[in-house]
Design a protein around this motif. Sequence first.
Motif, short mmCIF file in Angstrom:
data_model
loop_
_atom_site.label_atom_id
_atom_site.label_comp_id
_atom_site.label_asym_id
_atom_site.label_seq_id
_atom_site.Cartn_x
_atom_site.Cartn_y
_atom_site.Cartn_z
N GLY A 87 0.81 -1.21 0.00
CA GLY A 87 0.00 0.00 0.00
C GLY A 87 0.84 1.26 0.00
N TYR A 88 1.92 1.25 0.78
CA TYR A 88 2.81 2.41 0.78
C TYR A 88 3.46 2.60 -0.59
N ALA A 89 3.88 1.49 -1.20
CA ALA A 89 4.51 1.58 -2.52
C ALA A 89 3.53 2.13 -3.56
N LYS A 90 2.28 1.67 -3.53
CA LYS A 90 1.28 2.15 -4.47
C LYS A 90 0.98 3.63 -4.24
N ASN A 91 0.78 4.01 -2.99
CA ASN A 91 0.46 5.40 -2.68
C ASN A 91 1.62 6.33 -2.96
N LEU A 92 2.84 5.81 -2.85
CA LEU A 92 4.00 6.61 -3.24
C LEU A 92 3.96 6.91 -4.73
N GLN A 93 3.61 5.92 -5.54
CA GLN A 93 3.50 6.15 -6.98
C GLN A 93 2.46 7.23 -7.28
N ASP A 94 1.35 7.20 -6.57
CA ASP A 94 0.31 8.21 -6.76
C ASP A 94 0.84 9.59 -6.39
#
Length: 256
Positions: A87-94
Amino acid sequence: MKKSTAALSRRSFLARSGRASLALGIGSSLIGTAFLHACSSERNTEEAVGSLSTGYEQTPLSYAFDALEPHIDAETMEIHYSKHAAGYAKNLQDAMAEENLDTNQPLEQVLMNVSNYSTKMRNNGGGHYNHELFWKLMRPDAPGSPAGKLAEAIDATFGDFNAFKTQFETAAGTRFGSGWAWLVVDNNQQLAVGSTPNQDNPLMNLSEFQGIPLLGIDVWEHAYYLNYQNRRGDYVNAFWNLVDWEQVNTRYDRLV
């Protein structure tokens, strides 16, 4: 009245100076500059033992979810890696897309200047970095203690390895709520132990505890609750069975 005003002015000056120093952060130090140079030179190369850099995307684990048992159970590892860290990795991309982040710079440079970015970048950039380091610094067949220059520095700084472990365990156990405990190299190239809240880390120029991370432990409840419930101390104690001191040793050797 003049004396009181002068004292107040001095306190205000010291407070402002402290905030200014904090804003500059570890990135303004010689060791911070050298660290960023090393991270930049490692980019787009195959990761080796002791690698200092962290990419912007989640990397596969180098071991199975059940490989760290009985110290960390398979279900906790799978949820932690596949849900929380992902989740952190995905939200970082956002956040990167929203803020048009220049990805030619290392993630470590972003964190060192995180005051220039949004809270979303701070939380998720920190969460991603912290977890990527956490996975990398554990292994199933871990050695029991550091060696070489790091072992000597630990003895010189803390008295001996057991005294260091006690200080690290105290930092982890007394971190109120969620956060992380760390062993770092500070801007004087000395070892230091401390903790940060939430997903902050010592690279951040907004952090009250700053340095280049050598070792970190996640003390959010999701990291241990399924197996240890509220016994954070037992989880922290078990962590020593998993620390990949080869990685930590090499990180230290590359920094000092």
